[in-house]
Design a protein around this motif. Structure first.
Motif, PDB file in Angstrom:
ATOM      1  N   ALA A  68       0.844  -1.195   0.000  1.00 13.78           N
ATOM      2  CA  ALA A  68       0.000   0.000   0.000  1.00 13.78           C
ATOM      3  C   ALA A  68       0.875   1.239   0.000  1.00 13.78           C
ATOM      4  O   ALA A  68       1.746   1.400   0.848  1.00 13.78           O
ATOM      5  N   SER A  69       0.619   2.114  -0.964  1.00  5.99           N
ATOM      6  CA  SER A  69       1.304   3.403  -0.930  1.00  5.99           C
ATOM      7  C   SER A  69       0.757   4.196   0.245  1.00  5.99           C
ATOM      8  O   SER A  69      -0.451   4.257   0.453  1.00  5.99           O
ATOM      9  N   PRO A  70       1.637   4.823   1.021  1.00  2.14           N
ATOM     10  CA  PRO A  70       1.143   5.625   2.138  1.00  2.14           C
ATOM     11  C   PRO A  70       0.569   6.968   1.692  1.00  2.14           C
ATOM     12  O   PRO A  70      -0.037   7.679   2.486  1.00  2.14           O
ATOM     13  N   LEU A  71       0.756   7.311   0.420  1.00  2.00           N
ATOM     14  CA  LEU A  71       0.444   8.664  -0.026  1.00  2.00           C
ATOM     15  C   LEU A  71      -1.004   8.789  -0.467  1.00  2.00           C
ATOM     16  O   LEU A  71      -1.438   8.127  -1.415  1.00  2.00           O
ATOM     17  N   ALA A  81      -2.171  15.690 -10.328  1.00  3.66           N
ATOM     18  CA  ALA A  81      -1.916  15.473 -11.764  1.00  3.66           C
ATOM     19  C   ALA A  81      -0.427  15.532 -12.063  1.00  3.66           C
ATOM     20  O   ALA A  81       0.047  14.904 -13.009  1.00  3.66           O
ATOM     21  N   ARG A  82       0.328  16.266 -11.256  1.00  5.17           N
ATOM     22  CA  ARG A  82       1.788  16.317 -11.441  1.00  5.17           C
ATOM     23  C   ARG A  82       2.490  15.130 -10.798  1.00  5.17           C
ATOM     24  O   ARG A  82       3.711  15.065 -10.803  1.00  5.17           O
ATOM     25  N   GLY A  83       1.749  14.231 -10.162  1.00 12.36           N
ATOM     26  CA  GLY A  83       2.376  13.082  -9.507  1.00 12.36           C
ATOM     27  C   GLY A  83       2.899  13.411  -8.123  1.00 12.36           C
ATOM     28  O   GLY A  83       3.655  12.639  -7.539  1.00 12.36           O
ATOM     29  N   LEU A  84       2.512  14.574  -7.592  1.00  8.83           N
ATOM     30  CA  LEU A  84       2.987  14.981  -6.261  1.00  8.83           C
ATOM     31  C   LEU A  84       1.903  14.731  -5.208  1.00  8.83           C
ATOM     32  O   LEU A  84       1.564  15.616  -4.412  1.00  8.83           O
ATOM     33  N   ASN A  85       1.422  13.485  -5.185  1.00  9.49           N
ATOM     34  CA  ASN A  85       0.348  13.123  -4.249  1.00  9.49           C
ATOM     35  C   ASN A  85       0.598  13.574  -2.826  1.00  9.49           C
ATOM     36  O   ASN A  85      -0.312  13.966  -2.120  1.00  9.49           O
ATOM     37  N   GLN A 136      11.986   7.446  -8.024  1.00  8.93           N
ATOM     38  CA  GLN A 136      11.513   8.774  -8.416  1.00  8.93           C
ATOM     39  C   GLN A 136      12.702   9.720  -8.576  1.00  8.93           C
ATOM     40  O   GLN A 136      12.769  10.504  -9.522  1.00  8.93           O
ATOM     41  N   ALA A 137      13.669   9.610  -7.652  1.00 13.60           N
ATOM     42  CA  ALA A 137      14.865  10.459  -7.745  1.00 13.60           C
ATOM     43  C   ALA A 137      15.640  10.144  -9.020  1.00 13.60           C
ATOM     44  O   ALA A 137      16.156  11.052  -9.682  1.00 13.60           O
ATOM     45  N   VAL A 138      15.721   8.861  -9.367  1.00 10.42           N
ATOM     46  CA  VAL A 138      16.435   8.475 -10.592  1.00 10.42           C
ATOM     47  C   VAL A 138      15.700   9.016 -11.821  1.00 10.42           C
ATOM     48  O   VAL A 138      16.313   9.548 -12.750  1.00 10.42           O
ATOM     49  N   GLY A 265      14.660  18.886  -6.587  1.00  9.02           N
ATOM     50  CA  GLY A 265      14.336  18.250  -5.314  1.00  9.02           C
ATOM     51  C   GLY A 265      13.415  17.071  -5.569  1.00  9.02           C
ATOM     52  O   GLY A 265      12.487  17.175  -6.374  1.00  9.02           O
ATOM     53  N   SER A 266      13.689  15.950  -4.921  1.00  3.22           N
ATOM     54  CA  SER A 266      12.823  14.770  -5.102  1.00  3.22           C
ATOM     55  C   SER A 266      12.376  14.268  -3.740  1.00  3.22           C
ATOM     56  O   SER A 266      13.195  13.923  -2.890  1.00  3.22           O
ATOM     57  N   CYS A 267      11.064  14.253  -3.535  1.00  2.00           N
ATOM     58  CA  CYS A 267      10.514  13.755  -2.279  1.00  2.00           C
ATOM     59  C   CYS A 267       9.364  12.847  -2.655  1.00  2.00           C
ATOM     60  O   CYS A 267       8.561  13.189  -3.513  1.00  2.00           O
ATOM     61  N   ALA A 268       9.300  11.655  -2.075  1.00  2.00           N
ATOM     62  CA  ALA A 268       8.190  10.744  -2.344  1.00  2.00           C
ATOM     63  C   ALA A 268       8.157  10.328  -3.818  1.00  2.00           C
ATOM     64  O   ALA A 268       9.211  10.251  -4.470  1.00  2.00           O
ATOM     65  N   PHE A 269       6.950  10.104  -4.378  1.00  2.00           N
ATOM     66  CA  PHE A 269       6.865   9.428  -5.677  1.00  2.00           C
ATOM     67  C   PHE A 269       5.422   9.495  -6.180  1.00  2.00           C
ATOM     68  O   PHE A 269       4.505   9.810  -5.423  1.00  2.00           O
ATOM     69  N   SER A 270       5.277   9.173  -7.454  1.00  2.00           N
ATOM     70  CA  SER A 270       3.932   9.137  -8.036  1.00  2.00           C
ATOM     71  C   SER A 270       3.309   7.745  -7.849  1.00  2.00           C
ATOM     72  O   SER A 270       4.021   6.775  -7.565  1.00  2.00           O
ATOM     73  N   ASP A 271       2.018   7.642  -8.049  1.00  2.00           N
ATOM     74  CA  ASP A 271       1.342   6.332  -8.000  1.00  2.00           C
ATOM     75  C   ASP A 271       1.962   5.370  -9.010  1.00  2.00           C
ATOM     76  O   ASP A 271       2.128   4.183  -8.748  1.00  2.00           O
TER      77      ASP A 271
END
Ligand SMILES: [Zn+2]
Ligand SMILES: [Zn+2]
Length: 323
Positions: A68-71, A81-85, A136-138, A265-271
């Protein structure tokens, strides 16, 4: 440790019986700095089995293994929509600002679930969250086949980033860190060159080997690191800050524009990244299980979070609330 009530699912949620939850450095820091709100259950890197379903949930069965994604995400706003849930103002994040998975049960919106196959250990799903952070960072680094990349800092996020870089075909992958145990892990999960930053600055190695990097991932939060990494990039290179740090870095703007550098900057990830991570784990494309140093029961979790302040040879600890 206070007793918390078992959650019951809202109409669009399930309750997951937690099989495993990874201990994250962000939890270590928020407890150490007293930032976690009173009564907040932390834990956001988890997998388990569905124990109960809300009345509107279809397509999921009780007993089914899931990651389960926590986001949380509303799935409708411009930020989602930008993937920044994780920044969606309408949907909280599990283990951060809604109850988390250092618990036997956790409630999860059904839209955040990804199915796991029944024949694999359910615990494998607990790697999906940190692998997604690395992936996501990669992605944001733009690193691809044949690109020399530096991973600065070999804590768990650096290590998952190394795995994600291998998946992207990047290389050589140069990893640099202070902890001997974690440097060993970096080699084990796919770094081509591993440097001990206590004995030799990366700059020295880069000059001697004539290496400039297409991308550098700053995963250490070491003071001054971000600014130093900029000097190691080739023209058009990208530096990604992945570690959580309050530092206010000095950036040489002329160097940035004249070299055409990208600072991200990269924090978290998209679905999408989260689903891809589950796919990679299920297909056995990443050696994530090699990172586990310890498994602890729920009542051993608070102590393990304290021990991780000075990790030594510890790489990754999983909380297993039913053990
Ligand atoms: Zn985490
Ligand atoms: Zn949203």
């Amino acid at each position: 440790m206070a007793e918390a009530r078992d959650p019951s699912p809202a109409p669009d949620e399930v309750v997951v019986a937690v099989e495993a939850c990874g201990l994250c450095g962000s939890d270590v820091h928020s407890l150490q700095n007293g930032e976690a709100a009173d009564g907040q259950i932390l834990g956001h890197e988890f997998s388990g089995r569905i124990a109960a379903r809300g009345r509107d949930v279809t397509g999921w069965a009780e007993g089914q293994p899931v990651a389960a994604s926590p986001l949380g995400s509303c799935g409708k706003c411009r930020i989602c929509a930008r993937g920044l849930n994780f920044r969606c103002p309408a949907a909280p994040n599990i283990g951060i600002n809604r109850q988390g998975a250092y618990a036997q049960y956790v409630a999860v919106p059904a839209r955040q679930l990804v199915a796991l196959p029944r024949e694999l250990p359910v615990e494998l799903g607990a790697h999906a969250e940190p692998l997604s952070v690395g992936s996501q960072a990669v992605k944001l680094s733009g690193a691809g086949a044949g690109d020399p990349v530096l991973v600065f800092g070999v804590g768990p996020i650096g290590l998952y980033a190394i795995m994600a870089l291998r998946l992207a075909g990047a290389g050589p992958i140069v990893a640099a860190g202070r902890s001997a145990g974690r440097r060993e892990a970096a080699a084990d999960v796919g770094a081509d060159v591993v440097l001990d930053t206590r004995s030799r600055p990366v700059r020295e190695w880069a000059e001697e080997s004539g290496t400039k990097f297409a991308a550098a991932l700053e995963c250490s939060a070491a003071p001054g690191a971000f600014g130093e990494l900029l000097d190691l990039l080739e023209p058009g290179g990208t530096c990604v800050e992945v570690a959580l740090t309050p530092e206010e870095a000095r950036v040489p703007l002329f160097g940035m524009l004249s070299e055409g550098l990208h600072l991200v900057g990269s924090c978290a990830f998209s679905d999408e990244t989260y689903r891809e991570s589950v796919d990679h784990l299920v297909a056995g494309r990443v050696p994530a299980d090699r990172l586990i140093s310890e498994r602890v029961p729920l009542d051993g979790t608070p102590d393990a979070l304290v021990r991780l302040r000075t990790p030594g040879t510890l790489v990754r600890i999983l909380s297993r609330p039913w053990d």
